[in-house]
Scaffold this motif. Structure first.
Motif, PDB file in Angstrom:
ATOM      1  N   LYS A 166       0.841  -1.208   0.000  1.00 17.36           N
ATOM      2  CA  LYS A 166       0.000   0.000   0.000  1.00 17.36           C
ATOM      3  C   LYS A 166       0.876   1.257   0.000  1.00 17.36           C
ATOM      4  O   LYS A 166       0.635   2.198  -0.764  1.00 17.36           O
ATOM      5  CB  LYS A 166      -0.934  -0.010   1.217  1.00 17.36           C
ATOM      6  N   THR A 167       1.886   1.256   0.856  1.00 20.40           N
ATOM      7  CA  THR A 167       2.793   2.407   0.925  1.00 20.40           C
ATOM      8  C   THR A 167       3.501   2.642  -0.414  1.00 20.40           C
ATOM      9  O   THR A 167       3.557   3.775  -0.903  1.00 20.40           O
ATOM     10  CB  THR A 167       3.850   2.171   2.028  1.00 20.40           C
ATOM     11  N   ILE A 168       3.995   1.567  -0.996  1.00 22.11           N
ATOM     12  CA  ILE A 168       4.710   1.676  -2.278  1.00 22.11           C
ATOM     13  C   ILE A 168       3.787   2.230  -3.366  1.00 22.11           C
ATOM     14  O   ILE A 168       4.140   3.160  -4.094  1.00 22.11           O
ATOM     15  CB  ILE A 168       5.243   0.279  -2.713  1.00 22.11           C
ATOM     16  N   LEU A 169       2.568   1.680  -3.438  1.00 25.27           N
ATOM     17  CA  LEU A 169       1.648   2.098  -4.506  1.00 25.27           C
ATOM     18  C   LEU A 169       1.166   3.535  -4.325  1.00 25.27           C
ATOM     19  O   LEU A 169       0.974   4.257  -5.295  1.00 25.27           O
ATOM     20  CB  LEU A 169       0.455   1.138  -4.595  1.00 25.27           C
ATOM     21  N   LYS A 170       0.991   3.944  -3.068  1.00 25.59           N
ATOM     22  CA  LYS A 170       0.591   5.342  -2.820  1.00 25.59           C
ATOM     23  C   LYS A 170       1.667   6.291  -3.315  1.00 25.59           C
ATOM     24  O   LYS A 170       1.373   7.350  -3.870  1.00 25.59           O
ATOM     25  CB  LYS A 170       0.348   5.566  -1.329  1.00 25.59           C
ATOM     26  N   GLN A 171       2.919   5.904  -3.083  1.00 26.11           N
ATOM     27  CA  GLN A 171       4.030   6.739  -3.554  1.00 26.11           C
ATOM     28  C   GLN A 171       4.086   6.780  -5.073  1.00 26.11           C
ATOM     29  O   GLN A 171       4.312   7.828  -5.671  1.00 26.11           O
ATOM     30  CB  GLN A 171       5.358   6.211  -3.007  1.00 26.11           C
ATOM     31  N   LEU A 172       3.850   5.641  -5.693  1.00 31.36           N
ATOM     32  CA  LEU A 172       3.949   5.558  -7.151  1.00 31.36           C
ATOM     33  C   LEU A 172       2.750   6.183  -7.865  1.00 31.36           C
ATOM     34  O   LEU A 172       2.901   6.844  -8.882  1.00 31.36           O
ATOM     35  CB  LEU A 172       4.039   4.093  -7.598  1.00 31.36           C
ATOM     36  N   LEU A 173       1.562   5.943  -7.325  1.00 32.01           N
ATOM     37  CA  LEU A 173       0.336   6.262  -8.073  1.00 32.01           C
ATOM     38  C   LEU A 173      -0.528   7.348  -7.438  1.00 32.01           C
ATOM     39  O   LEU A 173      -1.481   7.807  -8.057  1.00 32.01           O
ATOM     40  CB  LEU A 173      -0.532   4.997  -8.228  1.00 32.01           C
ATOM     41  N   GLY A 174      -0.214   7.753  -6.207  1.00 31.47           N
ATOM     42  CA  GLY A 174      -1.073   8.711  -5.515  1.00 31.47           C
ATOM     43  C   GLY A 174      -2.401   8.053  -5.168  1.00 31.47           C
ATOM     44  O   GLY A 174      -2.420   6.930  -4.689  1.00 31.47           O
ATOM     45  N   ASP A 175      -3.495   8.761  -5.416  1.00 33.99           N
ATOM     46  CA  ASP A 175      -4.824   8.186  -5.179  1.00 33.99           C
ATOM     47  C   ASP A 175      -5.255   7.427  -6.426  1.00 33.99           C
ATOM     48  O   ASP A 175      -5.501   8.031  -7.454  1.00 33.99           O
ATOM     49  CB  ASP A 175      -5.830   9.320  -4.924  1.00 33.99           C
ATOM     50  N   HIS A 176      -5.332   6.140  -6.343  1.00 32.73           N
ATOM     51  CA  HIS A 176      -5.716   5.357  -7.521  1.00 32.73           C
ATOM     52  C   HIS A 176      -6.619   4.224  -7.057  1.00 32.73           C
ATOM     53  O   HIS A 176      -6.327   3.563  -6.066  1.00 32.73           O
ATOM     54  CB  HIS A 176      -4.448   4.817  -8.202  1.00 32.73           C
ATOM     55  N   LYS A 177      -7.700   4.005  -7.805  1.00 31.75           N
ATOM     56  CA  LYS A 177      -8.691   2.983  -7.425  1.00 31.75           C
ATOM     57  C   LYS A 177      -8.102   1.585  -7.311  1.00 31.75           C
ATOM     58  O   LYS A 177      -8.590   0.758  -6.546  1.00 31.75           O
ATOM     59  CB  LYS A 177      -9.820   2.951  -8.467  1.00 31.75           C
ATOM     60  N   VAL A 178      -7.044   1.333  -8.088  1.00 32.29           N
ATOM     61  CA  VAL A 178      -6.483  -0.016  -8.113  1.00 32.29           C
ATOM     62  C   VAL A 178      -5.821  -0.375  -6.772  1.00 32.29           C
ATOM     63  O   VAL A 178      -5.719  -1.545  -6.424  1.00 32.29           O
ATOM     64  CB  VAL A 178      -5.463  -0.146  -9.282  1.00 32.29           C
ATOM     65  N   ILE A 179      -5.426   0.631  -6.012  1.00 30.03           N
ATOM     66  CA  ILE A 179      -4.651   0.364  -4.793  1.00 30.03           C
ATOM     67  C   ILE A 179      -5.441  -0.486  -3.800  1.00 30.03           C
ATOM     68  O   ILE A 179      -4.983  -1.527  -3.346  1.00 30.03           O
ATOM     69  CB  ILE A 179      -4.149   1.672  -4.130  1.00 30.03           C
ATOM     70  N   ARG A 180      -6.653  -0.035  -3.465  1.00 32.46           N
ATOM     71  CA  ARG A 180      -7.423  -0.804  -2.484  1.00 32.46           C
ATOM     72  C   ARG A 180      -7.687  -2.229  -2.987  1.00 32.46           C
ATOM     73  O   ARG A 180      -7.621  -3.188  -2.222  1.00 32.46           O
ATOM     74  CB  ARG A 180      -8.746  -0.102  -2.152  1.00 32.46           C
ATOM     75  N   ARG A 181      -7.958  -2.357  -4.284  1.00 31.24           N
ATOM     76  CA  ARG A 181      -8.259  -3.693  -4.831  1.00 31.24           C
ATOM     77  C   ARG A 181      -7.089  -4.656  -4.635  1.00 31.24           C
ATOM     78  O   ARG A 181      -7.265  -5.753  -4.101  1.00 31.24           O
ATOM     79  CB  ARG A 181      -8.605  -3.588  -6.317  1.00 31.24           C
ATOM     80  N   VAL A 182      -5.901  -4.246  -5.041  1.00 34.78           N
ATOM     81  CA  VAL A 182      -4.784  -5.194  -4.934  1.00 34.78           C
ATOM     82  C   VAL A 182      -4.331  -5.382  -3.486  1.00 34.78           C
ATOM     83  O   VAL A 182      -3.921  -6.476  -3.104  1.00 34.78           O
ATOM     84  CB  VAL A 182      -3.565  -4.820  -5.815  1.00 34.78           C
ATOM     85  N   VAL A 183      -4.443  -4.326  -2.703  1.00 31.66           N
ATOM     86  CA  VAL A 183      -4.030  -4.426  -1.298  1.00 31.66           C
ATOM     87  C   VAL A 183      -4.965  -5.389  -0.545  1.00 31.66           C
ATOM     88  O   VAL A 183      -4.513  -6.242   0.222  1.00 31.66           O
ATOM     89  CB  VAL A 183      -3.987  -3.015  -0.659  1.00 31.66           C
ATOM     90  N   VAL A 184      -6.267  -5.274  -0.813  1.00 34.21           N
ATOM     91  CA  VAL A 184      -7.222  -6.197  -0.181  1.00 34.21           C
ATOM     92  C   VAL A 184      -6.983  -7.629  -0.679  1.00 34.21           C
ATOM     93  O   VAL A 184      -6.966  -8.583   0.107  1.00 34.21           O
ATOM     94  CB  VAL A 184      -8.686  -5.747  -0.437  1.00 34.21           C
ATOM     95  N   ALA A 185      -6.727  -7.777  -1.977  1.00 38.25           N
ATOM     96  CA  ALA A 185      -6.483  -9.121  -2.525  1.00 38.25           C
ATOM     97  C   ALA A 185      -5.240  -9.751  -1.891  1.00 38.25           C
ATOM     98  O   ALA A 185      -5.247 -10.935  -1.527  1.00 38.25           O
ATOM     99  CB  ALA A 185      -6.325  -9.052  -4.046  1.00 38.25           C
ATOM    100  N   LEU A 186      -4.186  -8.965  -1.732  1.00 39.68           N
ATOM    101  CA  LEU A 186      -2.974  -9.506  -1.106  1.00 39.68           C
ATOM    102  C   LEU A 186      -3.206  -9.815   0.368  1.00 39.68           C
ATOM    103  O   LEU A 186      -2.764 -10.840   0.879  1.00 39.68           O
ATOM    104  CB  LEU A 186      -1.784  -8.546  -1.279  1.00 39.68           C
ATOM    105  N   TYR A 187      -3.931  -8.930   1.058  1.00 45.63           N
ATOM    106  CA  TYR A 187      -4.192  -9.153   2.486  1.00 45.63           C
ATOM    107  C   TYR A 187      -4.983 -10.455   2.690  1.00 45.63           C
ATOM    108  O   TYR A 187      -4.647 -11.262   3.551  1.00 45.63           O
ATOM    109  CB  TYR A 187      -4.942  -7.951   3.064  1.00 45.63           C
ATOM    110  N   GLU A 188      -6.023 -10.651   1.888  1.00 47.78           N
ATOM    111  CA  GLU A 188      -6.800 -11.906   1.978  1.00 47.78           C
ATOM    112  C   GLU A 188      -5.885 -13.115   1.740  1.00 47.78           C
ATOM    113  O   GLU A 188      -6.039 -14.152   2.395  1.00 47.78           O
ATOM    114  CB  GLU A 188      -7.915 -11.924   0.922  1.00 47.78           C
ATOM    115  N   SER A 189      -4.941 -12.973   0.819  1.00 45.65           N
ATOM    116  CA  SER A 189      -4.021 -14.077   0.524  1.00 45.65           C
ATOM    117  C   SER A 189      -3.078 -14.320   1.694  1.00 45.65           C
ATOM    118  O   SER A 189      -2.766 -15.469   2.036  1.00 45.65           O
ATOM    119  CB  SER A 189      -3.193 -13.779  -0.723  1.00 45.65           C
TER     120      SER A 189
END
Ligand SMILES: Nc1ncnc2c1ncn2[C@@H]1O[C@H](COP(=O)(O)OP(=O)(O)OP(=O)(O)O)[C@@H](O)[C@H]1O
Ligand SMILES: [Mg+2]
Lengths: 137, 114
Positions: free
Chosen positions: A23-46
């Motif tokens: 999440k930290t890495i993606l926020k730095q790279l992309l700022g506010d982006h819809k994809v962040i929550r999706r992949v972060v939640v998917a990884l957390y569930e995994s």
């Protein structure tokens, strides 16, 4: 960009470390982006699944300008019937896992919903491998 | 609604994140099941739960939830506060049940997600 993290099974206190870093890495790279929550939640569930159901695991993340690719590979009991495991509500989670707030049988379906491409393979007695791909556009 | 108004409506105790209580929440969700929380896809959500552990904080982090109310007098532990401070999540303790807390906030205009 390439990142790798180890996951220790059974250790709920460290659960979420890889997802938090992502999440930290993606926020730095992309700022506010819809994809962040999706992949972060998917990884957390995994991560939850490795801690809850397997013995140890490894997370491999590759990010480029087009997509985010995450692989979660664990050593564990594996999944005998993947189709059944993917069904919402199916769970073999232990009492301990339920006390932690998980074990509703929603995780795998939620990972799939949050990915653009999702692949799962598993060998009983060996382990489980998930691949999650999300596109930035 | 501002989070500081949420605090006064439910008679809550802000455990950490006092400096962020001017932020707004629009919607609420109540669950002890983090599996359910992880399926939400909504912004500015307030989570009401009776599950006082690190996973509740982590789940909020991944779901972009910035405020958690621990109902039925569940106590927040030090390790939870440390993590919440690190990732900027407001923690509130409250003595009422989940049902009563949610009821008060619903009446005051906090919307359900579904
Ligand atoms: N990495 C894994 N290794 C072994 N079995 C797994 C693994 N991941 C999932 N499973 C099996 O598939 C079932 C369903 O997984 P899923 O993530 O959908 O639900 P859950 O983990 O039981 O509950 P939830 O995800 O809602 O907390 C699990 O209960 C378990 O039996
Ligand atoms: Mg799961």
């Amino acid at each position: 960009m390439h990142f790798e993290f180890e996951i220790e099974a059974g250790d709920f206190s460290k659960l979420g470390f890889a997802s938090s870093q992502l999440k930290t890495i993606l926020k730095q790279l992309l700022g506010d982006h819809k994809v962040i929550r999706r992949v972060v939640v998917a990884l957390y569930e995994s991560e939850v699944n490795v801690v809850a159901h397997a013995y140890s695991g490894k997370v491999i993340i590759d990010i480029n300008t087009e997509k985010i690719e995450i692989e979660i590979d664990d050593k564990g009991p594996g999944i005998e019937d993947i189709q059944l495991a993917m069904e919402e509500g199916y769970s073999t989670a232990s009492e301990k896992v339920r006390e932690m707030g998980f074990g509703a049988g929603m995780g795998l379906a939620n990972i799939k919903n949050n990915s653009d491409e999702f692949y799962i393979s598993s060998e009983v007695g060996v382990g489980t491998n998930l691949k999650i791909i999300a596109y930035l556009k | 609604m501002k989070i500081k108004d949420v605090v006064s409506i439910i008679n809550g105790r802000v455990i950490c994140g006092e400096d962020m209580t001017h932020l707004e929440v629009q919607k609420g969700f109540a669950s002890d099941l983090m599996s359910d929380v992880l399926t939400l896809n909504s912004d500015d959500v307030l989570l009401i739960t009776g599950l006082a552990n690190l996973q509740a904080i982590r789940t909020a982090e991944m779901s972009d939830i910035s405020c958690i109310v621990f109902a039925r007098n569940k106590k927040v532990r030090k390790e939870m506060i440390d993590l919440a401070k690190e990732i900027n999540i407001i923690l509130i303790e409250c003595s009422d049940s989940v049902f009563k807390t949610a009821g008060k906030l619903y009446k005051a205009g906090i919307e359900p997600i579904f």
